[in-house]
Design an enzyme around this catalytic site. Structure first.
Site, PDB file in Angstrom:
ATOM      1  N   GLY A  67      47.694  22.732  94.129  1.00  0.00           N
ATOM      2  CA  GLY A  67      48.940  23.469  94.154  1.00  0.00           C
ATOM      3  C   GLY A  67      49.418  23.707  95.573  1.00  0.00           C
ATOM      4  O   GLY A  67      49.076  22.970  96.498  1.00  0.00           O
ATOM      5  N   CYS A  68      50.187  24.758  95.767  1.00  0.00           N
ATOM      6  CA  CYS A  68      50.721  25.084  97.085  1.00  0.00           C
ATOM      7  C   CYS A  68      49.598  25.311  98.084  1.00  0.00           C
ATOM      8  O   CYS A  68      48.669  26.080  97.827  1.00  0.00           O
ATOM      9  CB  CYS A  68      51.583  26.333  96.979  1.00  0.00           C
ATOM     10  SG  CYS A  68      52.145  26.966  98.562  1.00  0.00           S
TER      11      CYS A  68
END
Length: 247
Positions: A67-68
């Protein structure tokens, strides 16, 4: 919200930071950015790996994507034995390792974090344990919280054959133990280069603790690290030394 707009560009960072400061607006942002609580938001203790690396080096590197990179970097910066955790890109070509280009989801890159660690203090297996239990939801392949696309995929980029072996064995161990309600979706991609991200992405969680995306999606991960693995947690993060731009 599509993946390309779920996180701001550099020009929007300071603008949005100024807007979303009040508690009411943070709650509004939760509606905009949020999703149902994920594995990484809830956190869960996992068994230690039964297969781990032998300690043969003074310093080692590992690369994780989940993810981020803001949150993944923030988690590993708070792990004792980690000397540095750098946000960046892995899986694609050097010329495409730019935030705006990676955001298209067509480069092969994933937002990643290169972790430099002392294996005498924290083993690669321990980093995997934290990665799977705290840093992200490994049952989601191309989605983490509000972010969707291959650039947010759950991937391990082993830097050695031994790391690839340990990662594969741990995934099999966790799947066999059925610790998650769904099979682990994390892929293993060996032989990929890592490219550091732009300076404004480094140390983002530490520098912007009240930024709504961080408050909603990433601060719970730090709390889970502290709660689930107190012996591995350190309060002072290992920050990246970022050179200031010259004018």
């Amino acid at each position: 919200m599509d993946a390309s707009s779920s996180k701001p560009t550099r020009s929007r960072l300071s603008w949005l930071n100024g807007i979303f400061l009040s508690g009411a607006l943070i709650l509004a942002a939760a509606f905009i950015f949020g999703a149902s609580r994920s594995v990484s938001e809830e956190g869960r203790p996992l068994p230690a790996p039964t297969v781990d690396e032998p300690v043969t080096a003074a310093v080692e590197t590992a690369v994780f994507a989940g993810g981020c990179f803001w949150g993944v970097q923030g988690v590993f910066q708070h792990v004792a034995g980690v000397k540095e955790a750098v946000s960046g890109y892995a899986g694609g070509k050097a010329e495409d390792a730019k935030y705006q280009v990676v955001g298209t989801g067509r480069t092969g890159h994933a937002e990643s974090v290169r972790v430099t660690f002392d294996p005498k203090t924290v083993s690669y297996g321990r980093l995997l344990q934290i990665y799977f239990s705290v840093a992200h939801d490994p049952t989601e392949l191309n989605r983490q919280g509000p972010d969707r696309g291959t650039q947010y995929r759950s991937t391990i980029f082993p830097t050695s054959d031994e790391q690839a072996k340990v990662a594969k064995a741990y995934i099999s161990q966790l799947d066999a133990a059925k610790v998650f309600s769904k099979p682990i979706a994390t892929t293993i991609e060996p032989g990929r280069s890592f490219y550091a991200a732009e300076a404004y992405h480094q140390n983002f969680l530490t520098l912007n603790p009240s930024y709504p995306y961080i408050v909603i999606n990433d601060m719970p991960k730090i709390e889970n690290l502290k709660r689930l693995y107190p012996e591995a947690y350190r309060a002072e993060p290992a920050l990246v030394a970022v050179a200031k731009p010259t004018h």
